[in-house]
Design a protein around this motif. Structure first.
Motif, PDB file in Angstrom:
ATOM      1  N   ALA A   8      -3.908 -46.413  27.272  1.00 37.95           N
ATOM      2  CA  ALA A   8      -5.138 -46.479  28.154  1.00 37.95           C
ATOM      3  C   ALA A   8      -5.480 -44.952  27.956  1.00 37.95           C
ATOM      4  N   VAL A   9      -4.685 -44.309  28.420  1.00 31.83           N
ATOM      5  CA  VAL A   9      -4.851 -42.828  28.590  1.00 31.83           C
ATOM      6  C   VAL A   9      -5.296 -42.364  27.248  1.00 31.83           C
ATOM      7  N   ALA A  14      -9.711 -40.008  24.030  1.00 32.02           N
ATOM      8  CA  ALA A  14     -10.234 -39.856  22.687  1.00 32.02           C
ATOM      9  C   ALA A  14     -11.713 -40.003  23.031  1.00 32.02           C
ATOM     10  N   ALA A  15     -12.242 -40.913  23.670  1.00 28.94           N
ATOM     11  CA  ALA A  15     -13.525 -41.215  23.975  1.00 28.94           C
ATOM     12  C   ALA A  15     -14.318 -40.119  24.462  1.00 28.94           C
ATOM     13  N   TYR A  16     -13.422 -39.628  25.711  1.00 31.61           N
ATOM     14  CA  TYR A  16     -14.048 -38.309  26.201  1.00 31.61           C
ATOM     15  C   TYR A  16     -14.333 -37.082  25.189  1.00 31.61           C
ATOM     16  N   GLY A  17     -13.227 -36.967  24.454  1.00 28.98           N
ATOM     17  CA  GLY A  17     -13.424 -35.860  23.641  1.00 28.98           C
ATOM     18  C   GLY A  17     -14.302 -36.110  22.638  1.00 28.98           C
ATOM     19  N   ASP A  50      -9.184 -32.945  22.101  1.00 28.98           N
ATOM     20  CA  ASP A  50      -9.110 -33.957  23.017  1.00 28.98           C
ATOM     21  C   ASP A  50      -8.976 -35.440  22.368  1.00 28.98           C
ATOM     22  N   ALA A  51     -10.114 -35.353  21.229  1.00 33.26           N
ATOM     23  CA  ALA A  51     -10.290 -36.699  20.698  1.00 33.26           C
ATOM     24  C   ALA A  51      -8.876 -36.955  19.901  1.00 33.26           C
ATOM     25  N   ALA A  52      -8.469 -35.892  19.215  1.00 30.73           N
ATOM     26  CA  ALA A  52      -7.111 -36.105  18.485  1.00 30.73           C
ATOM     27  C   ALA A  52      -5.814 -36.399  19.217  1.00 30.73           C
ATOM     28  N   SER A  53      -5.860 -35.594  19.938  1.00 29.42           N
ATOM     29  CA  SER A  53      -4.705 -35.905  21.025  1.00 29.42           C
ATOM     30  C   SER A  53      -4.763 -37.675  21.633  1.00 29.42           C
ATOM     31  N   GLY A  54      -6.202 -37.686  21.955  1.00 32.21           N
ATOM     32  CA  GLY A  54      -6.187 -39.135  22.585  1.00 32.21           C
ATOM     33  C   GLY A  54      -5.717 -40.180  21.654  1.00 32.21           C
ATOM     34  N   ALA A  55      -6.366 -39.911  20.464  1.00 34.19           N
ATOM     35  CA  ALA A  55      -6.189 -41.028  19.292  1.00 34.19           C
ATOM     36  C   ALA A  55      -4.658 -40.959  18.886  1.00 34.19           C
TER      37      ALA A  55
END
Length: 122
Positions: A8-9, A14-17, A50-55
């Protein structure tokens, strides 16, 4: 480890990034940096990070890869807290940035430490 919380995090991060990479003002304006071209140029890579780390949190297999993805996310959040907490233009903006960054990092820490709930019917 609570994989559902980490996923979920990851999804939210990822969405925010992606959103910040596309529209850097989403981060620049609330942080007090504005939305001028230099700010947009500087914040797009943060959004992509942030997109990459979230993914990675969202997609990494359970085990060491997921732990590593969470550690990267936590390090990024703590780095944001340290950097933004010292450099944003106003005390109020600095405090808010630290609270948000530490809060997101704490969610990842909780995901690593909080055991998954076992289904009693399984």
């Amino acid at each position: 480890m609570n994989v559902r919380l980490l996923r979920a995090v990851g999804a939210a991060t990822a969405a925010y990034g992606v959103a910040v990479a596309a529209r850097p003002g989403l981060l620049g304006v609330p942080s007090g940096l504005g939305n001028g071209e230099p700010v947009r140029v500087a914040l797009r890579p943060v959004g992509l990070r942030d997109a990459a780390s979230g993914a990675a949190l969202l997609l990494a297999p359970r085990g060491p890869a997921l732990v590593t993805a969470a550690a990267v996310r936590i390090a990024s959040d703590m780095g944001d807290a340290a950097l933004l907490g010292r450099t944003l233009p106003s005390r109020s903006k600095r405090r808010k940035a630290v609270a948000v960054s530490v809060g997101w990092g704490a969610l990842s820490v909780a995901g690593l430490l909080w055991p998954e709930r076992r289904d009693p019917g399984a």
